[in-house]
Design an enzyme around this catalytic site. Structure first.
Site, short mmCIF file in Angstrom:
data_model
loop_
_atom_site.label_atom_id
_atom_site.label_comp_id
_atom_site.label_asym_id
_atom_site.label_seq_id
_atom_site.Cartn_x
_atom_site.Cartn_y
_atom_site.Cartn_z
N SER A 1 37.61 45.10 38.26
CA SER A 1 38.86 44.39 38.52
C SER A 1 38.91 43.00 37.92
CB SER A 1 39.11 44.31 40.04
OG SER A 1 38.03 43.66 40.69
N HIS B 1 40.15 36.75 42.93
CA HIS B 1 40.13 37.21 41.54
C HIS B 1 40.74 36.14 40.64
CE1 HIS B 1 39.28 41.09 43.33
NE2 HIS B 1 39.05 41.58 42.12
#
Length: 308
Positions: free
Chosen positions: A54, A285
């Protein structure tokens, strides 16, 4: 940004992610930049394949081109492709991917093995992997406290993972090393003429204790512990890459000072809480600026790679 709280949790906790801090790239004289352009560093012909989890895919960042994988058209592979002027490009990075999913189908997403994207005409491969192998989602769920309540000042997370005189996360990192090595060998077998760049994880945790408490809800004593774990993960990736003669890309240099503990406007990596209307990205992230910084690190490393 994730459309539902369930998806947000999946990205923040189970999807790899892993961020990290490691300053281990080769310094290049500024004069070299004047003699080499990004376009000149691109393979003259052939195919670029992006493999990874990811952190490579870019979940939550517009435009999402594959919702199941959380893959963005503004992730670092897409930006590197544009920077280097590459026309043949395949991005198979996917949320939740581990080294296993390089050669096996990813059941959660139904995606084929990522290495299937390689062929003998592939000339460039980037690989960002390893965090899911060591269970970073579990680590973040245990060490960060999104549910509220008092944030301790000691180091409960470190105590949990340090047992019988050994550190469990260090053990997992070393157990992942041969898996990364095996992936790199498989890449070479399928694409023997490709330049391979292993891309490390960007900076997540800085040294601003109060900022980390507010953004990540992590205990004071666990800040250096988690930061050190991420640093050792990157060190392992660098070791395995260079052992096989491949390039290691340190994304710390272009994300340092922009970690999740910094003020919101300065972050390249998000904390537990995001602002989907103004800066869509998955929790824990890289945001769009972070992917851009990672792309810059990859492109620069390819330009200055002495093996090129």
């Amino acid at each position: 940004m994730p459309r539902t709280s369930r998806t947000t949790t999946r990205w923040a906790v189970s999807a790899l992610g892993a961020m990290a801090a490691l300053a281990t790239t080769v310094a290049t004289p500024a004069s070299a930049a004047a003699n080499t352009t990004a376009a000149e560093a691109a393979p003259r012909a052939g195919h670029y394949v992006a493999l990874g989890d990811s952190f490579t895919a870019g979940p939550g960042i517009p435009r999402q081109t594959d919702e199941r994988c959380g893959r963005s058209s503004a992730n670092y592979p897409s930006l590197v492709r544009a920077d280097l002027g590459i026309t043949s490009f395949t991005d198979v990075s996917c949320d939740g991917a581990s080294t296993v999913h390089m050669e096996q189908r990813q059941r959660a997403t139904g995606k084929a093995p990522q290495l299937d994207a390689l062929h003998r005409n592939t000339r460039l491969v980037t690989l960002g992997i390893g965090g899911n192998d060591i269970g970073l989602g579990e680590v973040f769920a245990r060490c960060f406290r999104p549910a509220g309540g008092e944030v301790p000042r000691d180091n409960p997370c470190q105590r949990f993972y340090h047992r019988n005189g050994t550190d469990e996360l260090d053990r997992r990192i070393e157990a992942t090393a041969p898996k990364v090595a095996a992936v790199l060998k498989a890449v070479h077998e399928r694409a023997p003429r490709a330049r391979v760049a292993v891309v490390g994880y960007p900076a997540l945790i800085g040294d601003d204790v109060e900022g980390c408490r507010a953004s990540l809800r992590i205990a004071d004593g666990d800040i250096p512990y988690v930061r050190g774990t991420l640093r050792r993960l990157n060190a392992m990736l660098r070791r395995e890459a260079t052992a096989q003669g491949h390039l290691y890309v340190n994304t710390h240099a272009t994300t340092a000072g922009h970690d999740a503990c910094r003020p919101f406007a300065d972050r390249y990596v998000e904390g537990l809480t995001t602002r989907p209307r103004t800066r869509p990205a998955a929790p824990l992230h890289p945001n769009a600026a972070g992917e851009r910084a990672m792309a810059r690190a990859v492109a620069d490393a390819l330009v200055f790679d002495p093996a090129h």
